[in-house]
Design an enzyme around this catalytic site. Structure first.
Site, mmCIF file in Angstrom:
data_model
loop_
_atom_site.group_PDB
_atom_site.id
_atom_site.type_symbol
_atom_site.label_atom_id
_atom_site.label_comp_id
_atom_site.label_asym_id
_atom_site.label_seq_id
_atom_site.Cartn_x
_atom_site.Cartn_y
_atom_site.Cartn_z
ATOM 1 N N SER A 55 -6.726 -2.181 23.318
ATOM 2 C CA SER A 55 -5.304 -2.162 23.714
ATOM 3 C C SER A 55 -4.769 -3.578 23.923
ATOM 4 C CB SER A 55 -5.089 -1.296 24.951
ATOM 5 O OG SER A 55 -5.775 -1.847 26.047
ATOM 6 N N GLN A 76 2.410 4.392 0.231
ATOM 7 C CA GLN A 76 1.154 4.510 0.987
ATOM 8 C C GLN A 76 1.197 3.613 2.224
ATOM 9 O OE1 GLN A 76 -1.447 3.523 -2.376
ATOM 10 N NE2 GLN A 76 -2.165 5.625 -2.397
ATOM 11 N N GLN A 87 12.448 -2.841 3.628
ATOM 12 C CA GLN A 87 12.131 -2.750 2.199
ATOM 13 C C GLN A 87 13.386 -2.933 1.352
ATOM 14 O OE1 GLN A 87 10.103 0.895 1.108
ATOM 15 N NE2 GLN A 87 9.438 0.016 -0.839
ATOM 16 N N LYS A 88 13.198 -3.569 0.194
ATOM 17 C CA LYS A 88 14.319 -3.736 -0.737
ATOM 18 C C LYS A 88 14.937 -2.366 -1.021
ATOM 19 C CE LYS A 88 13.970 -4.297 -5.323
ATOM 20 N NZ LYS A 88 13.660 -4.862 -6.638
ATOM 21 N N GLN A 90 17.037 0.538 -2.880
ATOM 22 C CA GLN A 90 17.430 0.931 -4.243
ATOM 23 C C GLN A 90 18.867 1.463 -4.252
ATOM 24 O OE1 GLN A 90 14.211 3.573 -5.500
ATOM 25 N NE2 GLN A 90 13.179 1.845 -6.480
ATOM 26 N N ARG A 165 19.106 6.032 -9.167
ATOM 27 C CA ARG A 165 17.725 5.695 -8.787
ATOM 28 C C ARG A 165 16.781 6.888 -8.867
ATOM 29 N NH1 ARG A 165 17.390 5.197 -2.218
ATOM 30 N NH2 ARG A 165 18.949 6.751 -1.753
ATOM 31 N N VAL A 182 -2.269 -6.199 16.105
ATOM 32 C CA VAL A 182 -3.670 -6.312 15.669
ATOM 33 C C VAL A 182 -4.389 -4.961 15.690
ATOM 34 C CG1 VAL A 182 -5.921 -7.300 16.299
ATOM 35 C CG2 VAL A 182 -3.887 -8.746 16.253
ATOM 36 N N ARG A 192 -7.556 1.156 4.415
ATOM 37 C CA ARG A 192 -7.103 0.651 3.116
ATOM 38 C C ARG A 192 -8.003 -0.413 2.497
ATOM 39 N NH1 ARG A 192 -3.777 4.806 1.701
ATOM 40 N NH2 ARG A 192 -2.340 5.253 3.404
HETATM 41 C C1 LIG Z 1 -8.190 7.242 0.942
HETATM 42 C C2 LIG Z 1 -6.958 7.827 1.538
HETATM 43 C C3 LIG Z 1 -6.449 9.026 1.030
HETATM 44 C C4 LIG Z 1 -5.304 9.596 1.568
HETATM 45 N N1 LIG Z 1 -4.820 10.763 1.056
HETATM 46 C C5 LIG Z 1 -3.713 11.344 1.578
HETATM 47 C C6 LIG Z 1 -3.194 12.568 1.074
HETATM 48 O O1 LIG Z 1 -3.727 13.128 0.133
HETATM 49 N N2 LIG Z 1 -2.073 13.090 1.640
HETATM 50 C C7 LIG Z 1 -1.465 12.476 2.710
HETATM 51 O O2 LIG Z 1 -0.457 13.006 3.212
HETATM 52 N N3 LIG Z 1 -1.924 11.335 3.214
HETATM 53 C C8 LIG Z 1 -3.027 10.735 2.692
HETATM 54 N N4 LIG Z 1 -3.486 9.552 3.202
HETATM 55 C C9 LIG Z 1 -2.729 8.912 4.294
HETATM 56 C C10 LIG Z 1 -3.397 9.135 5.656
HETATM 57 O O3 LIG Z 1 -3.509 10.513 5.945
HETATM 58 C C11 LIG Z 1 -2.574 8.468 6.784
HETATM 59 O O4 LIG Z 1 -1.284 9.032 6.821
HETATM 60 C C12 LIG Z 1 -2.438 6.976 6.604
HETATM 61 O O5 LIG Z 1 -3.661 6.406 6.241
HETATM 62 C C13 LIG Z 1 -1.924 6.367 7.898
HETATM 63 O O6 LIG Z 1 -2.956 6.378 8.848
HETATM 64 P P1 LIG Z 1 -2.714 6.579 10.391
HETATM 65 O O7 LIG Z 1 -1.979 7.837 10.663
HETATM 66 O O8 LIG Z 1 -4.051 6.411 11.052
HETATM 67 O O9 LIG Z 1 -1.814 5.283 10.733
HETATM 68 P P2 LIG Z 1 -0.618 5.166 11.767
HETATM 69 O O10 LIG Z 1 0.479 6.047 11.405
HETATM 70 O O11 LIG Z 1 -0.328 3.683 11.846
HETATM 71 O O12 LIG Z 1 -1.221 5.687 13.110
HETATM 72 C C14 LIG Z 1 -2.228 4.940 13.792
HETATM 73 C C15 LIG Z 1 -2.928 5.837 14.781
HETATM 74 O O13 LIG Z 1 -2.011 6.201 15.809
HETATM 75 C C16 LIG Z 1 -2.239 7.551 16.182
HETATM 76 N N5 LIG Z 1 -1.024 8.328 15.879
HETATM 77 C C17 LIG Z 1 0.056 7.915 15.164
HETATM 78 N N6 LIG Z 1 0.989 8.868 15.118
HETATM 79 C C18 LIG Z 1 0.488 9.916 15.798
HETATM 80 C C19 LIG Z 1 0.965 11.213 16.098
HETATM 81 N N7 LIG Z 1 2.146 11.659 15.670
HETATM 82 N N8 LIG Z 1 0.194 12.037 16.827
HETATM 83 C C20 LIG Z 1 -1.029 11.632 17.285
HETATM 84 N N9 LIG Z 1 -1.549 10.425 17.023
HETATM 85 C C21 LIG Z 1 -0.797 9.570 16.303
HETATM 86 C C22 LIG Z 1 -3.450 8.046 15.378
HETATM 87 O O14 LIG Z 1 -4.616 7.800 16.144
HETATM 88 C C23 LIG Z 1 -3.438 7.150 14.177
HETATM 89 O O15 LIG Z 1 -4.712 6.998 13.556
HETATM 90 C C24 LIG Z 1 -4.636 8.969 2.662
HETATM 91 C C25 LIG Z 1 -5.149 7.755 3.169
HETATM 92 C C26 LIG Z 1 -6.285 7.191 2.618
HETATM 93 C C27 LIG Z 1 -6.801 5.889 3.189
#
Ligand SMILES: Cc1cc2nc3c(=O)[nH]c(=O)nc-3n(C[C@H](O)[C@H](O)[C@H](O)COP(=O)(O)OP(=O)(O)OC[C@H]3O[C@@H](n4cnc5c(N)ncnc54)[C@H](O)[C@@H]3O)c2cc1C
Length: 253
Positions: A55, A76, A87-88, A90, A165, A182, A192
């Site tokens: 944290s 992604q 973001q730019k 459209q 677009r 961080v 990623r």
């Molecule tokens: C190899 C790969 C394949 C993927 N394939 C798919 C796919 O097929 N379909 C698809 O939809 N996505 C896909 N994703 C996207 C993935 O499911 C995540 O949406 C994305 O990687 C963002 O991760 P995150 O939610 O951990 O990140 P962030 O949104 O930055 O969240 C960071 C962390 O905060 C917490 N958090 C954030 N929001 C919430 C919430 N609302 N409730 C509880 N905890 C929360 C969680 O602990 C989370 O890990 C893929 C990702 C990868 C790397």
């Protein structure tokens, strides 16, 4: 693809060590930074990593400018919610003659590349034609509503972009500014930098991590895909199975 580190919190490792020191000592705010030499700071940061106290890492942010990536990649990227993006558009930016990203695997197969280029040509032309048709219609509408010709033409083009677009492909080039703290970067790199991530966002993530390590080597020393950061692969049956190789790569990046 270009990834630039635009800005970061000054003295990132010291800020993290300062926040941590507050948790573990009776120092008052005014003297928190006292004695935080480079060596002491590194010691603190390493200790935090070893106990998983993440944290305090949220006090430090990094801002990147990224260009020359596809909309497929930016989509992604923006799935990572603990971040800020610009973001730019459209809508506001005319995409006439848009640039596009060609995946290396398509580039490598001449027939696929020819088909890809032909499709892009058609889409560039369609975008242009649809935008022109809509601009003409909207200009007439705006003039009928009382706008002068110059204003009507300008507003009509913006409105035309909004709908034209819809024919733009995932390959369309985009630019984006992203800020993450961080802790969020750790999570981003875990997902990623993984071999399971797609080539384009993986290349973006690798470059972001390299830039972060230049600025805050102790903080990002162990950052990388889950198998590097956590010591185990969470991908189950879908693991790439290249743990040793991946570990070596992220030691030196
Ligand atoms: C190899 C790969 C394949 C993927 N394939 C798919 C796919 O097929 N379909 C698809 O939809 N996505 C896909 N994703 C996207 C993935 O499911 C995540 O949406 C994305 O990687 C963002 O991760 P995150 O939610 O951990 O990140 P962030 O949104 O930055 O969240 C960071 C962390 O905060 C917490 N958090 C954030 N929001 C919430 C919430 N609302 N409730 C509880 N905890 C929360 C969680 O602990 C989370 O890990 C893929 C990702 C990868 C790397």
């Amino acid at each position: 693809m270009k990834v630039m580190l635009i800005a970061h919190t000054p003295e990132p490792e010291k800020i993290i060590a300062t926040a941590a020191k507050l948790c573990y000592s009776s120092s008052d705010i005014g003297s928190l930074k006292d004695g935080l030499t480079e060596e002491k700071t590194a010691e603190f940061v390493n200790m935090l990593a070893s106990i998983g106290h993440e944290s305090v890492m949220e006090h430090v942010s990094f801002t990147f400018g990224i260009e020359g990536i596809s909309r497929a990649c930016s989509h992604q990227l923006v799935r990572h919610r603990i971040a800020s993006y610009s973001q730019k558009s459209q809508r506001y930016v005319n995409e006439d003659g848009f640039d596009f990203i060609t995946p290396p695997e398509i580039e490598a197969v001449p027939e696929a590349k020819a088909e890809f280029d032909r499709t892009m040509e058609v889409l560039v032309e369609s975008y242009h034609k649809i935008a022109e048709m809509l601009t003409e219609k909207h200009t007439a509408d705006f003039i009928a509503q009382g706008q002068d010709e110059k204003t009507a033409a300008r507003n009509a083009r913006k409105k035309a972009n909004e709908d034209a677009r819809f024919v733009l492909p995932n390959a369309c080039e985009t630019k984006i500014v992203v800020t993450m703290n961080v802790r969020s970067l750790f999570n981003f790199f875990e997902h990623r930098c993984c071999n399971r991530a797609q080539w384009e966002i993986k290349a973006v993530a690798d470059e972001m991590l390299r830039l972060c390590r230049e600025v805050a080597p102790n903080v990002f020393k162990n950052a990388g895909p889950s198998c590097v950061k956590e010591g185990k692969c969470p991908e189950g049956k879908m693991t790439c199975g290249k743990f040793a190789e991946v570990r070596e790569k992220y030691k030196v990046l």
